[in-house]
Motif scaffolding. Structure first.
Motif, PDB file in Angstrom:
ATOM      1  N   ALA A  68      38.634  25.336  41.130  1.00  0.00           N
ATOM      2  CA  ALA A  68      38.998  26.510  40.339  1.00  0.00           C
ATOM      3  C   ALA A  68      39.954  27.411  41.095  1.00  0.00           C
ATOM      4  CB  ALA A  68      37.734  27.279  39.953  1.00  0.00           C
ATOM      5  N   PHE A  69      39.785  27.493  42.408  1.00  0.00           N
ATOM      6  CA  PHE A  69      40.670  28.331  43.220  1.00  0.00           C
ATOM      7  C   PHE A  69      42.133  27.981  42.986  1.00  0.00           C
ATOM      8  CE2 PHE A  69      43.324  28.561  47.022  1.00  0.00           C
ATOM      9  CZ  PHE A  69      43.316  29.914  47.275  1.00  0.00           C
ATOM     10  N   SER A  70      42.451  26.688  42.913  1.00  0.00           N
ATOM     11  CA  SER A  70      43.844  26.260  42.767  1.00  0.00           C
ATOM     12  C   SER A  70      44.452  26.754  41.461  1.00  0.00           C
ATOM     13  CB  SER A  70      43.939  24.733  42.832  1.00  0.00           C
ATOM     14  OG  SER A  70      43.462  24.244  44.062  1.00  0.00           O
ATOM     15  N   ILE A  71      43.647  26.786  40.398  1.00  0.00           N
ATOM     16  CA  ILE A  71      44.157  27.249  39.105  1.00  0.00           C
ATOM     17  C   ILE A  71      44.370  28.758  39.128  1.00  0.00           C
ATOM     18  CG2 ILE A  71      43.704  27.347  36.629  1.00  0.00           C
ATOM     19  CD1 ILE A  71      42.065  24.806  36.906  1.00  0.00           C
TER      20      ILE A  71
ATOM     21  N   LEU B 294      35.392  32.425  38.765  1.00  0.00           N
ATOM     22  CA  LEU B 294      35.231  32.251  37.326  1.00  0.00           C
ATOM     23  C   LEU B 294      35.625  33.494  36.539  1.00  0.00           C
ATOM     24  CD1 LEU B 294      31.897  30.222  37.138  1.00  0.00           C
ATOM     25  CD2 LEU B 294      34.208  29.403  36.685  1.00  0.00           C
ATOM     26  N   LYS B 295      35.337  34.664  37.068  1.00  0.00           N
ATOM     27  CA  LYS B 295      35.695  35.888  36.342  1.00  0.00           C
ATOM     28  C   LYS B 295      37.204  35.956  36.107  1.00  0.00           C
ATOM     29  CE  LYS B 295      35.523  40.935  36.580  1.00  0.00           C
ATOM     30  NZ  LYS B 295      35.142  42.113  37.398  1.00  0.00           N
ATOM     31  N   LYS B 296      37.989  35.706  37.143  1.00  0.00           N
ATOM     32  CA  LYS B 296      39.446  35.746  36.994  1.00  0.00           C
ATOM     33  C   LYS B 296      39.924  34.605  36.110  1.00  0.00           C
ATOM     34  CE  LYS B 296      43.415  37.643  38.059  1.00  0.00           C
ATOM     35  NZ  LYS B 296      43.729  39.024  37.640  1.00  0.00           N
ATOM     36  N   LEU B 297      39.307  33.444  36.240  1.00  0.00           N
ATOM     37  CA  LEU B 297      39.718  32.305  35.422  1.00  0.00           C
ATOM     38  C   LEU B 297      39.441  32.577  33.948  1.00  0.00           C
ATOM     39  CD1 LEU B 297      40.973  29.532  35.605  1.00  0.00           C
ATOM     40  CD2 LEU B 297      38.703  28.564  36.021  1.00  0.00           C
ATOM     41  N   ARG B 298      38.301  33.188  33.657  1.00  0.00           N
ATOM     42  CA  ARG B 298      37.998  33.535  32.262  1.00  0.00           C
ATOM     43  C   ARG B 298      38.958  34.604  31.739  1.00  0.00           C
ATOM     44  NH1 ARG B 298      32.139  32.745  33.711  1.00  0.00           N
ATOM     45  NH2 ARG B 298      31.519  30.878  32.530  1.00  0.00           N
ATOM     46  N   HIS B 299      39.410  35.484  32.620  1.00  0.00           N
ATOM     47  CA  HIS B 299      40.396  36.485  32.223  1.00  0.00           C
ATOM     48  C   HIS B 299      41.674  35.809  31.738  1.00  0.00           C
ATOM     49  CE1 HIS B 299      42.417  40.404  32.309  1.00  0.00           C
ATOM     50  NE2 HIS B 299      43.427  39.806  32.928  1.00  0.00           N
ATOM     51  N   TYR B 300      42.119  34.820  32.480  1.00  0.00           N
ATOM     52  CA  TYR B 300      43.324  34.076  32.092  1.00  0.00           C
ATOM     53  C   TYR B 300      43.069  33.188  30.870  1.00  0.00           C
ATOM     54  CZ  TYR B 300      45.601  35.151  36.608  1.00  0.00           C
ATOM     55  OH  TYR B 300      46.185  35.771  37.685  1.00  0.00           O
ATOM     56  N   ALA B 301      41.864  32.616  30.780  1.00  0.00           N
ATOM     57  CA  ALA B 301      41.581  31.593  29.775  1.00  0.00           C
ATOM     58  C   ALA B 301      41.140  32.159  28.436  1.00  0.00           C
ATOM     59  CB  ALA B 301      40.502  30.650  30.298  1.00  0.00           C
TER      60      ALA B 301
ATOM     61  N   GLU C  90      29.034  39.857  43.751  1.00  0.00           N
ATOM     62  CA  GLU C  90      29.277  40.099  42.321  1.00  0.00           C
ATOM     63  C   GLU C  90      28.697  41.438  41.884  1.00  0.00           C
ATOM     64  OE1 GLU C  90      27.650  36.780  40.260  1.00  0.00           O
ATOM     65  OE2 GLU C  90      29.328  35.439  40.726  1.00  0.00           O
ATOM     66  N   GLU C  91      27.505  41.768  42.374  1.00  0.00           N
ATOM     67  CA  GLU C  91      26.868  43.033  41.996  1.00  0.00           C
ATOM     68  C   GLU C  91      27.664  44.218  42.532  1.00  0.00           C
ATOM     69  OE1 GLU C  91      24.228  45.384  40.032  1.00  0.00           O
ATOM     70  OE2 GLU C  91      24.381  43.194  39.961  1.00  0.00           O
TER      71      GLU C  91
ATOM     72  N   LEU D 104      38.392  42.121  42.846  1.00  0.00           N
ATOM     73  CA  LEU D 104      38.134  41.558  44.164  1.00  0.00           C
ATOM     74  C   LEU D 104      38.924  40.260  44.258  1.00  0.00           C
ATOM     75  CD1 LEU D 104      36.527  41.692  46.820  1.00  0.00           C
ATOM     76  CD2 LEU D 104      34.746  40.337  45.686  1.00  0.00           C
ATOM     77  N   VAL D 105      39.909  40.229  45.145  1.00  0.00           N
ATOM     78  CA  VAL D 105      40.767  39.047  45.270  1.00  0.00           C
ATOM     79  C   VAL D 105      39.983  37.903  45.885  1.00  0.00           C
ATOM     80  CG1 VAL D 105      42.853  38.115  46.360  1.00  0.00           C
ATOM     81  CG2 VAL D 105      42.852  40.448  45.420  1.00  0.00           C
ATOM     82  N   ASP D 106      39.262  38.162  46.970  1.00  0.00           N
ATOM     83  CA  ASP D 106      38.470  37.128  47.626  1.00  0.00           C
ATOM     84  C   ASP D 106      37.549  37.776  48.655  1.00  0.00           C
ATOM     85  OD1 ASP D 106      37.596  34.516  47.980  1.00  0.00           O
ATOM     86  OD2 ASP D 106      39.646  33.721  47.935  1.00  0.00           O
ATOM     87  N   PHE D 107      36.623  36.970  49.198  1.00  0.00           N
ATOM     88  CA  PHE D 107      35.674  37.518  50.162  1.00  0.00           C
ATOM     89  C   PHE D 107      35.220  36.441  51.136  1.00  0.00           C
ATOM     90  CE2 PHE D 107      33.026  35.748  46.840  1.00  0.00           C
ATOM     91  CZ  PHE D 107      31.928  35.220  47.510  1.00  0.00           C
ATOM     92  N   SER D 108      34.697  36.884  52.256  1.00  0.00           N
ATOM     93  CA  SER D 108      34.102  35.989  53.240  1.00  0.00           C
ATOM     94  C   SER D 108      33.066  36.792  54.025  1.00  0.00           C
ATOM     95  CB  SER D 108      35.172  35.400  54.165  1.00  0.00           C
ATOM     96  OG  SER D 108      34.622  34.396  54.994  1.00  0.00           O
ATOM     97  N   SER D 109      32.464  36.164  55.027  1.00  0.00           N
ATOM     98  CA  SER D 109      31.406  36.846  55.782  1.00  0.00           C
ATOM     99  C   SER D 109      31.334  36.293  57.195  1.00  0.00           C
ATOM    100  CB  SER D 109      30.057  36.677  55.077  1.00  0.00           C
ATOM    101  OG  SER D 109      29.658  35.317  55.107  1.00  0.00           O
ATOM    102  N   HIS D 110      30.577  36.993  58.023  1.00  0.00           N
ATOM    103  CA  HIS D 110      30.456  36.634  59.437  1.00  0.00           C
ATOM    104  C   HIS D 110      29.238  37.364  59.995  1.00  0.00           C
ATOM    105  CE1 HIS D 110      31.492  35.873  63.604  1.00  0.00           C
ATOM    106  NE2 HIS D 110      31.650  37.153  63.855  1.00  0.00           N
ATOM    107  N   VAL D 111      28.583  36.772  60.982  1.00  0.00           N
ATOM    108  CA  VAL D 111      27.506  37.453  61.706  1.00  0.00           C
ATOM    109  C   VAL D 111      28.079  37.974  63.008  1.00  0.00           C
ATOM    110  CG1 VAL D 111      25.328  37.169  62.909  1.00  0.00           C
ATOM    111  CG2 VAL D 111      25.631  36.130  60.665  1.00  0.00           C
TER     112      VAL D 111
END
Length: 586
Positions: free
Chosen positions: A221-224, A310-317, A458-459, A471-478
């Motif tokens: 989905a990321f690629s689309i 999915l949220k962004k993909l549904r926006h486009y779709a 998401e919340e 939110l364009v993207d996210f990641s995490s780290h300890v």
């Protein structure tokens, strides 16, 4: 053979699937027997003392459960040119390179003709069920497919991503014809060496064949989402190309320019139509159906780490159905999505019992026992695990780690995926992907999975949505450099958000982690306050470029959701691009 069919006989595919899944236990025994008969002469199996036996009981008694670290020396010998039967009876013809986004380091895995056959079987099975619900006619597919550069190992074997091997195989192209899903892009675009030139031309080809496009797809989905975010930036340039019939100078590859010249002719009327469509959109909502009026559905892997797009993909779709693709990994395929109308968040995969031999490590009991052992004996060094169970022995509602034995030289290999059994289709289980087992934010006894992280994000992201920001993207780290250690969440946001809102986002993230051990550790301060680090625009683009530079393909790219301490280059990119940071006040 599939490659000889003009159109896939979907009803036959369904009948064969139903017959096979009705007898999953026997099919599994026969599959294991076939794997061991074909590869019994391999050095790896010879030294384990199977002595020609092919039954599951002997196999499990003699062959250990392994990880990549255990088999890597054997794969290295294959890569270096050792032609003796090391892992398989027949020579391994290629090596697949994993994306490296999970562990920060690519793995090389065996690839052969049997895995290609598995791929075609999975594709045809899911298509057969999909076409019953969402039939497509003889049109074209806008496929955002990209082939990474193939290299040669020291021993001369082709090495590239699994998708590269698939896209380069003539059987794959014939399969797409049989499924009436031919790409509207020429092969020169798919095999282009520059991602951004190929992406631009994929978009252009889609517009040129907009009336014929019935399917929009990619591996992930990321690629689309990435493609249509790019479209927002370049659509006027694309219209100019169509109007004049001349390809943009941004595309410098001679072979791509030559291939596109055969398709691109001056068409002012089409350019005017696309300009009108784009100008009339509200924040690009409904972009895909407006550009491609006959599109029937959008198809890609949309589970696991892809759910966040999915949220962004549904926006486009808008109302165009989203269908999640099948379940597999660089190591091999596992199951097909035979319920295409189910929302991606609820999708399950039916295991095909003839494409490999499958076992499952019960996970819940293992985690509970492991944690109890740590409490009872802080010096305990041996982790005792439950015995793996067979494909038909799993229980509905339970979670397991997947073990795969395939035709390409992996035997009782821990895939690292956690799945939940949601039911059975005939006598074979339906699996829901939960997370990667090693992708957990863990400081003490706490276990924050990738799914927990996604739900928390998401919340919290609802708060910036109220500010009309994405939110364009996210990641995490300890972060273990602090005392006590604490969780760090990286966010890239589409625009400016006030400090007050971002502080509350940070608080919300911390509150949303509901793992019992995490909550207790926060109360007694053995885990520090969660930190939200907002990174500059384009940071995740730099992460993508980093992995592409290491040889990953966009078709296979997954944003790393949890960056481990050894993934120093990615951590440095994040560190260099932090714009603001906030600490939880809950």
């Amino acid at each position: 053979m599939l490659e000889k069919m003009e159109i896939l006989d979907v009803e036959k595919v369904v009948r064969d699937f139903e017959e096979m899944t009705n007898d999953a236990e026997n099919v599994q025994r026969e599959t294991l027997k076939l794997i061991l008969e074909e590869n019994g002469c391999a050095e790896y199996l010879q030294k384990l003392g199977l002595s020609g036996r092919t039954d599951p009981e002997s196999f499990k008694a003699c062959v250990p459960v392994v990880t990549f670290k255990d088999v890597e020396p054997y794969i290295r010998r294959v890569a270096d040119g050792d032609l003796s039967p090391i892992l398989t009876g027949k020579p391994i013809t290629a090596l697949s390179r994993s994306s490296g986004t999970t562990q920060g380091k690519s793995k090389f895995l065996p690839f052969n003709d049997e895995l290609m056959k598995n791929t075609l079987q999975i594709f045809s099975t899911s298509f057969a069920f999909r076409n019953r619900e969402l039939p497509i006619e003889n049109g074209k597919a806008l496929q955002f497919n990209y082939s990474s550069k193939q290299t040669k190992t020291k021993g001369g074997l082709p090495a590239g991503t699994a998708t590269t091997h698939i896209f380069r195989n003539s059987q794959f192209r014939n399969a797409m014809k049989a499924m009436q899903s031919q790409s509207c892009s020429p092969v020169e675009v798919i095999f282009g060496t520059d991602l951004y030139q190929s992406l631009y031309c994929h978009l252009l080809c889609g517009l040129l064949f907009r009336e014929e496009v019935q399917l929009v797809s990619s591996s992930f989905a990321f690629s689309i989402v990435f493609a249509f975010r790019t479209f927002e930036q370049v659509w006027k340039e694309l219209c100019a190309d169509i109007r004049e019939g001349i390809l943009s100078s941004r595309v410098t590859s001679p072979c791509i320019r030559s291939a596109m010249a055969k398709l691109l002719k001056p068409d002012p009327e089409l350019a005017d139509l696309i300009e009108k469509k784009c100008s009339g959109l509200n924040n690009w909502h409904r972009l895909i159906p407006e550009l491609f009026p006959n599109v029937k559905y959008i198809y890609a892997i949309m589970t696991g780490s892809m759910e966040s797009y999915l949220k962004k993909l549904r926006h486009y779709a808008a109302d165009v159905p989203l269908v999640t693709a099948d379940y597999g990994a660089s190591e091999g395929w596992i199951g097909a999505n035979i319920n295409p109308t189910v929302p991606p968040e609820s999708a399950t995969y039916v295991v095909l019992p003839n494409i490999g031999y499958f076992e499952f490590i019960p996970l819940k009991d293992n985690i509970e026992k492991h944690l109890q052992d740590k409490v009872n004996d802080s010096f305990l060094s041996v982790e005792v695990e439950p015995k793996p169970v067979g494909l038909t022995e799993v229980k509905v509602g339970e979670e397991y780690e997947v073990i795969i034995t395939n035709f390409a030289g992996l035997y009782r290999y821990r895939l690292g995926d956690v799945v939940r059994v949601t039911g059975f289709h005939n006598s074979t289980p339906e699996l829901k992907f939960v997370c990667r087992r090693n992708l957990m934010l863990t400081i003490n006894f706490d276990k924050i999975t990738e799914k927990d992280l996604q739900l928390a994000v998401e919340e919290a992201a609802k708060l910036i949505s109220e500010e009309n920001m994405d939110l364009v993207d996210f990641s995490s780290h300890v972060d273990v450099s602090s005392d006590p250690a604490h969780c760090v969440i990286y966010w890239e946001i589409s625009g400016e958000v006030s400090d007050e809102v971002l502080q509350e986002c940070c608080n919300c993230l911390d509150r949303s982690f509901l793992d019992h051990d995490y909550v207790n550790a926060r109360k007694i301060n053995t885990i520090g306050p969660l930190e939200l680090r907002v990174v500059r625009k384009g940071t995740f683009q730099k992460i993508l470029d980093h992995y592409l530079g290491l040889g990953a393909a966009l078709s296979q790219f997954k944003t790393p959701r949890c960056v481990g301490p050894t993934n120093t280059q990615v951590l440095q990119i994040f560190c260099d691009n932090v714009a603001k940071n906030y600490y939880s006040m809950v």
